[in-house]
Design an enzyme around this catalytic site. Sequence first.
Site, PDB file in Angstrom:
ATOM      1  N   THR A  35       0.871  -1.130  -0.118  1.00  0.00           N
ATOM      2  CA  THR A  35      -0.068  -0.004  -0.115  1.00  0.00           C
ATOM      3  C   THR A  35       0.912   1.346   0.101  1.00  0.00           C
ATOM      4  O   THR A  35       0.421   2.219  -0.386  1.00  0.00           O
ATOM      5  CB  THR A  35      -1.093   0.048   1.227  1.00  0.00           C
ATOM      6  OG1 THR A  35      -0.186  -0.327   2.391  1.00  0.00           O
ATOM      7  CG2 THR A  35      -2.192  -0.680   1.178  1.00  0.00           C
ATOM      8  N   SER A  65      32.456  -5.651   5.755  1.00  0.00           N
ATOM      9  CA  SER A  65      31.264  -6.406   6.220  1.00  0.00           C
ATOM     10  C   SER A  65      31.930  -7.506   7.254  1.00  0.00           C
ATOM     11  O   SER A  65      32.763  -8.371   6.669  1.00  0.00           O
ATOM     12  CB  SER A  65      30.507  -6.881   5.078  1.00  0.00           C
ATOM     13  OG  SER A  65      29.817  -8.181   5.638  1.00  0.00           O
ATOM     14  N   GLY A 116      12.897 -10.527   4.427  1.00  0.00           N
ATOM     15  CA  GLY A 116      11.778  -9.535   4.483  1.00  0.00           C
ATOM     16  C   GLY A 116      11.681  -8.741   5.640  1.00  0.00           C
ATOM     17  O   GLY A 116      10.622  -8.346   5.934  1.00  0.00           O
ATOM     18  N   LEU A 117      12.421  -8.643   6.358  1.00  0.00           N
ATOM     19  CA  LEU A 117      12.464  -7.487   7.598  1.00  0.00           C
ATOM     20  C   LEU A 117      13.501  -6.426   7.377  1.00  0.00           C
ATOM     21  O   LEU A 117      13.592  -5.668   8.232  1.00  0.00           O
ATOM     22  CB  LEU A 117      13.272  -8.658   8.617  1.00  0.00           C
ATOM     23  CG  LEU A 117      12.600  -9.898   9.099  1.00  0.00           C
ATOM     24  CD1 LEU A 117      13.199 -10.622  10.221  1.00  0.00           C
ATOM     25  CD2 LEU A 117      11.024  -9.589   9.380  1.00  0.00           C
ATOM     26  N   GLU A 152      18.038   4.005  -2.085  1.00  0.00           N
ATOM     27  CA  GLU A 152      17.667   2.350  -2.008  1.00  0.00           C
ATOM     28  C   GLU A 152      17.284   1.887  -3.444  1.00  0.00           C
ATOM     29  O   GLU A 152      17.622   0.716  -3.513  1.00  0.00           O
ATOM     30  CB  GLU A 152      16.989   2.085  -0.801  1.00  0.00           C
ATOM     31  CG  GLU A 152      17.336   0.602  -0.468  1.00  0.00           C
ATOM     32  CD  GLU A 152      16.364   0.185   0.737  1.00  0.00           C
ATOM     33  OE1 GLU A 152      15.988   0.856   1.646  1.00  0.00           O
ATOM     34  OE2 GLU A 152      16.131  -0.944   0.769  1.00  0.00           O
ATOM     35  N   ASP A 163       9.530   0.929   4.952  1.00  0.00           N
ATOM     36  CA  ASP A 163      10.657   0.504   5.782  1.00  0.00           C
ATOM     37  C   ASP A 163      11.281   1.717   6.377  1.00  0.00           C
ATOM     38  O   ASP A 163      11.912   1.559   7.481  1.00  0.00           O
ATOM     39  CB  ASP A 163      11.542  -0.266   4.909  1.00  0.00           C
ATOM     40  CG  ASP A 163      10.800  -1.526   4.242  1.00  0.00           C
ATOM     41  OD1 ASP A 163       9.711  -1.664   4.329  1.00  0.00           O
ATOM     42  OD2 ASP A 163      11.504  -1.924   3.070  1.00  0.00           O
ATOM     43  N   TYR A 213       7.717  -7.566  -7.961  1.00  0.00           N
ATOM     44  CA  TYR A 213       7.266  -6.232  -7.350  1.00  0.00           C
ATOM     45  C   TYR A 213       7.346  -4.784  -8.070  1.00  0.00           C
ATOM     46  O   TYR A 213       6.399  -3.939  -8.111  1.00  0.00           O
ATOM     47  CB  TYR A 213       8.446  -5.988  -6.185  1.00  0.00           C
ATOM     48  CG  TYR A 213       8.088  -4.785  -5.269  1.00  0.00           C
ATOM     49  CD1 TYR A 213       7.903  -5.090  -3.991  1.00  0.00           C
ATOM     50  CD2 TYR A 213       8.454  -3.319  -5.501  1.00  0.00           C
ATOM     51  CE1 TYR A 213       7.654  -4.100  -3.108  1.00  0.00           C
ATOM     52  CE2 TYR A 213       8.278  -2.261  -4.534  1.00  0.00           C
ATOM     53  CZ  TYR A 213       7.742  -2.651  -3.294  1.00  0.00           C
ATOM     54  OH  TYR A 213       7.633  -1.342  -2.684  1.00  0.00           O
TER      55      TYR A 213
HETATM   56  C1  GLA Z   1       9.156  -4.157   0.491  1.00  0.00           C
HETATM   57  C2  GLA Z   1       9.192  -2.499   0.005  1.00  0.00           C
HETATM   58  C3  GLA Z   1       8.207  -1.737   0.934  1.00  0.00           C
HETATM   59  C4  GLA Z   1       6.867  -2.238   0.797  1.00  0.00           C
HETATM   60  C5  GLA Z   1       6.726  -3.716   0.837  1.00  0.00           C
HETATM   61  C6  GLA Z   1       5.385  -4.301   0.734  1.00  0.00           C
HETATM   62  O1  GLA Z   1       9.295  -4.420   1.962  1.00  0.00           O
HETATM   63  O2  GLA Z   1      10.353  -2.259   0.429  1.00  0.00           O
HETATM   64  O3  GLA Z   1       8.433  -0.361   0.604  1.00  0.00           O
HETATM   65  O4  GLA Z   1       6.335  -1.749  -0.352  1.00  0.00           O
HETATM   66  O5  GLA Z   1       7.638  -4.483   0.275  1.00  0.00           O
HETATM   67  O6  GLA Z   1       4.430  -3.619   1.546  1.00  0.00           O
END
Ligand code: GLA
Length: 377
Positions: A35, A65, A116-117, A152, A163, A213
């Site tokens: 969204t 790193s 996904g974090l 990014e 994020d 995406y």
């Molecule tokens: C990734 C993107 C976010 C967001 C999510 C989906 O994490 O970095 O900006 O769009 O996907 O909600």
Amino acid sequence: MIDRRILSELKAIHNQKDSLIIKAPGRINIIGEHTDYNNGFCLPAAIDLAVFMGVSPNDSIRIHSMDRNDEWDGTNAIRPDWAVYFSGALRFARENNFSIKPFRLDFGASLPSGAGLSSSSAITCGFLFALNQMNAWNIPIEKLTRIAVKAERESGLEGGMMDQISIFNGAKDHALLIDCQNWSFEKIPMLIQNYQWTIVDTKVKHKLVDSEYNDRSRMCNQIAKKCATHFGIEENLRIVYDLYSDHLFDFLDPQERVLVRYIFEENDRVRDMKSAIINQDTTSLGKLLYDGHEGLKSKYKVTCEELDFLVQFSQNSYASIGARMMGGGFGGSTLHLVKEENFDAFSFGISAAYKQKFGFNPDVFKAQISNGIEIVV
Ligand code: GLA
């Protein structure tokens, strides 16, 4: 444990008067997926798993790193894959004539990458925050957030701002209800009596993630354009949501209609989630999580077999009252709301079932909702 080890290594190296050690957290997202780039609503929260960076003045730029044990000098075209999360920020500084004193930066993470974090955003935001401090740029956080989002995008993912806003502004035990139309947010207390927010990392990241995406984001732009022409308004799905969400959208093709329906329903779920949390209404809360996942699976089509399996496990488990995938999709993690007293049984059960199905264990851990970026030393 990992945090303490990384911190003590960083403290041993970065011990000068003008050294800096910072913690840049990862994030979970309670609800409001895909969204953010549609000017909608989302409800993320920063967590205790983080990227730690130590920075000190040096005679040349050196970024190291600790987890991979490799380096980049900030210019060389032959560079490690993680360098892309630093290069956008460096480019911003160079193009805008912001001076950068040469530095040595070492970083290590307790936050898993590819789960996904938001480990990539934690690096970019942390790095910009460090540069801002070390070089006394005095850029306010709101502007730094916008720079981080642009920086990014160099990685190829045309992401939104969820994020970065949560990483910079997170607050212990609170989620941020973000209005992505104007990037404003409201802090919502997140403690749910007797329940534990739980993350399950599938340990898979399907190659599709970036291309699919970007594809969704472009389709949504296309829909916004068609709506603008049809209704005679600005190209902005949020305005369409505010004014016309009850319409049938006959002028869109069937696939576009399904996508727009998902976005509008997900925006509604974010608002409903706020009420469910404030009222500690765990039944509604759990249903919103499951409904969100179903929308991502059957309408927005960004889940995968592993994510669906974990959510299905939750639906059949007495220990969990709601679950959904988080982030871009096609792998990464699910979020579950688990009864505190049943956490161990849930963790054991879901790991065993997943291993039996896919041949390897997922990672299961408690999400502790924490502050945004902080200076540790
Ligand atoms: C990734 C993107 C976010 C967001 C999510 C989906 O994490 O970095 O900006 O769009 O996907 O909600």
